[in-house]
Write a protein that holds these residues in place. Sequence first.
Motif, PDB file in Angstrom:
ATOM      1  N   THR A 183       9.975  23.411 -14.164  1.00 31.59           N
ATOM      2  CA  THR A 183       9.770  22.833 -12.830  1.00 31.59           C
ATOM      3  C   THR A 183       8.619  21.834 -12.849  1.00 31.59           C
ATOM      4  OG1 THR A 183      10.368  25.008 -12.043  1.00 31.59           O
ATOM      5  CG2 THR A 183       9.608  23.450 -10.395  1.00 31.59           C
ATOM      6  N   LEU A 184       7.522  22.238 -13.496  1.00 32.54           N
ATOM      7  CA  LEU A 184       6.365  21.339 -13.589  1.00 32.54           C
ATOM      8  C   LEU A 184       6.749  20.020 -14.257  1.00 32.54           C
ATOM      9  CD1 LEU A 184       3.308  23.521 -14.639  1.00 32.54           C
ATOM     10  CD2 LEU A 184       3.413  21.957 -12.728  1.00 32.54           C
ATOM     11  N   CYS A 206       8.999  17.883 -11.930  1.00 31.16           N
ATOM     12  CA  CYS A 206       8.210  17.252 -10.856  1.00 31.16           C
ATOM     13  C   CYS A 206       7.390  16.097 -11.414  1.00 31.16           C
ATOM     14  CB  CYS A 206       7.264  18.258 -10.220  1.00 31.16           C
ATOM     15  SG  CYS A 206       8.116  19.550  -9.342  1.00 31.16           S
ATOM     16  N   SER A 207       6.789  16.308 -12.599  1.00 30.08           N
ATOM     17  CA  SER A 207       5.929  15.266 -13.145  1.00 30.08           C
ATOM     18  C   SER A 207       6.743  14.035 -13.520  1.00 30.08           C
ATOM     19  CB  SER A 207       5.159  15.783 -14.355  1.00 30.08           C
ATOM     20  OG  SER A 207       6.043  16.035 -15.405  1.00 30.08           O
ATOM     21  N   TYR A 231       9.476  13.065 -12.069  1.00 32.06           N
ATOM     22  CA  TYR A 231       9.795  12.389 -10.800  1.00 32.06           C
ATOM     23  C   TYR A 231       8.611  11.549 -10.331  1.00 32.06           C
ATOM     24  CZ  TYR A 231      10.631  11.680  -5.857  1.00 32.06           C
ATOM     25  OH  TYR A 231      10.772  11.107  -4.630  1.00 32.06           O
ATOM     26  N   LEU A 232       7.411  12.153 -10.388  1.00 34.65           N
ATOM     27  CA  LEU A 232       6.225  11.434  -9.909  1.00 34.65           C
ATOM     28  C   LEU A 232       5.930  10.209 -10.767  1.00 34.65           C
ATOM     29  CD1 LEU A 232       3.827  14.326  -8.929  1.00 34.65           C
ATOM     30  CD2 LEU A 232       4.809  12.614  -7.434  1.00 34.65           C
ATOM     31  N   GLY A 281       1.294  12.793 -11.585  1.00 34.46           N
ATOM     32  CA  GLY A 281       2.409  13.211 -12.428  1.00 34.46           C
ATOM     33  C   GLY A 281       1.965  13.503 -13.842  1.00 34.46           C
TER      34      GLY A 281
END
Lengths: 506, 115
Positions: free
Chosen positions: B11-12, B15-16, B18-19, B31
Motif C-alpha cells: 500500500t505504501l 501510494c508513493s 501515485y504521489l 511520495g
Amino acid sequence: MFGQHLAILPLLIPLFAALLQLFPWGDNAQFYRRIIGLVSCSLLIIISVLLLIQSDTATLVYALGNWQAPYGIVLVVDRLAALMLLLTAVLALPVLIFGCYGEDNLGSHFHALFQFQLLGILGAFLTGDLFNLFVFFEVLLISSYALLMHGGGKQKLRATLHYVLLNLAGSALFLISLGILYGITGTLNMADMAVKVSALTGDDAVIARAGGLMLLIVFGLKAALLPLYFWLPQAYANTTGTVAALFAIMTKVGIYAIIRVFTLIFGADAGLAAGVGYDWLWWLGLATLAVGGLGVLGSRDLRLAIAYLVVISVGTMLTTFSMGNDRAISGVLFYLLHSTLVTGALFLLVDVIAVQRGKTASRIIKGRKLAQHGALGMLFFIAALTVIGMPPLSGFVSKLFILEAARTGAQVALLWPLVLFSTFLGMIALSRAGSRMFWHTLPGKAADISHPPGQLATIAALLFGAILLTIFAQPVSDFTTAIAHDLSHPETYIRAVLQLTGVDHE
Amino acid sequence: METLYAISVGTLTACSVYLILRARSFPIVIGLTMLSYAVNLFLFSTGRLVIDQVPIIGAGEQYTDPLPQALVLTAIVIGFAMTAYSIILAVRVRGEFGSDEVNEPNYQAGKEGQR
C-alpha cells in the motif's frame, strides 16, 4: 606495511583532502584549497598506477577492519577496478586544474565537493560488497547534486531537480533489489552472492532474476540507457564545463556496475539465473544508439550535442557488452577509456568557446570571432575527429574493436549499421557546429576575452591522453583483453575474495 | 503477520508511486519519503520476520538476523539527507519559477541548453 594498505588509499586521500578543504583557511583560503585538491589528485594518479601494476600480478583484496569476506566488507582491486581508478584519476587532475582558473570561485565548497565526488566514484569501483556499492553511489550522487548547482542559475535549477528526483527514486529501487537479493542469498558480498546465486533452484532463481533485472534498471538509470536517459542531456548541458567534464566518468560508473554485476553474479556460470538482462541490454542499447544519433543531429547547442554524444557512447558500450564474448568486453573497455577522456576534453572546450563567444555562447549559430581562434579551432578539430571515430585517432581504433566483436550475422546486421549511422550523424552535427563557429564568423572585431594558455593546456592534455591511447593501442588492448578474460572466468575473483589469497595478513 | 506486512508495504509503495506521478514537487517529495518508508520496511523483512528473539546465534532456539537492521539504519540516514536536499531544492524551484510543477508548463524547445 604501506603496500598492504595501498587499496584503501584511493578512498582516504580524497576523503581527508575534502575534510582539510572544509577548514577555514583564512584570507587566502581558495589558494590552499586548490593546492590540497591538486596534491590529492596527483597522489591518486601515482597510487592508481601502483595498484594497476600490482593488480596485474594478483587481485588485491583488502578486508576493512580485518573482518574477512563474506562477513566483512572488502575492497577488491582487480585489473578492471585498477583500470577504472587510473582513468578517474587521469580525468580528474586536468579537470581540476581547469577549474582552478576561476571556475571554482562561482560557488562555495567547490573543491571539497569535487573530492567527495571522487571519493564516491573511486569507492564504487573498489568495493566488493553490493550494499557498500549503494553507499558509494549515494556519496557520489549527493556531491553531484551540489556540483550540478555549482554557479547557480535558473536553467540549472530545473535540470538539477529532475536529476535529484529521478535518482532518489533510483536509490529506492536499488535498495529494493538489494533486499530481494539478500533475502534469497543471505549475503551482500558480490563474490559470495555469485556462488549462492549459481546454486539457486526453482522459485528462488526466479526471484533472483527479478532482483537482477531491477539492479539493471538502477544501473541503467545511472548509465543513461534509453528509457532512462532523459535527465542526462539537460543536466550535462546546463552545468559548468568543469562539472560536466568530471561527469564524463559518471555514466561510466553505471556501465562499470553493469559489467561487474552481470558478469560476476549473473554471468554464464550463474545456473538458472545466468544471462539475465543481456537481451534487454542488446535491444535497449541499440535504441539508445539510434536516439543518441538523432539527438546529436537535432541539437541547436554544442553543449547539448556533446551530451547526446555521451548517450551514443553509452548505447555503443552496452550493446557491445551484451554480446558477452571476450572480444566484445575488451572492445567496450577500450572504448570506455577513449570516450571518457575525449568527452571530458569536449565539455571543457565548449566551456571555453562559449565564454569567448559571449552572447551567442555555445549555440550553433553565426557569432563573433574567438580571441584564440586558431588554438581553439585546432583543439576542436582534433577532439571532433577523435570522438567521431575518424582514423587515425583512438575513436577509430576503439570503434574498430567494437565492430570486430560482432560475431553472428544478426549481430553484424544490427550493430554495424547503427554504430556507423550514429557516427555519420555525429559527424554531420559536429562539422556543422565547427564550420558555423570557426569559419562562418561575423565580420568585425574578435572577442576580447581570452583564456590563459595553462587552461587550454589541460584540454590538450586530455586529448593527448586519447592520442596516447592510439599510439599504445596494442598494450592497452592486451590489458583490456586480460580484463575480459578475468570477467568471463569469475572463479579467480571469487577465490581471491573468499579465501583471501593475494594478501598477506599477519 | 507476513500477509499484513506485505499488504502495508504494498500500500505504501502504491501510494508513493501515485504521489510521485503527480509531477508537482511537494507531492513528489512526500511520495519519495513514503517510498523510502516502504523500502525500509521491505529491507527489514528480508532477514525474515521473527518476534521476540535476540540477534545472536546460539542464545535461543531461534535468532533474528541483525544485518537488515543495520542496512535499514544506513538507508534511513542516507534517505533523510536526500529528502532534506530535495526539499530545499523544491523550495528554491518554487521561489525561482513561481510554480511547483516539475516540468516547465510552457516549455520552449529553442531555449534548451542555455546557461
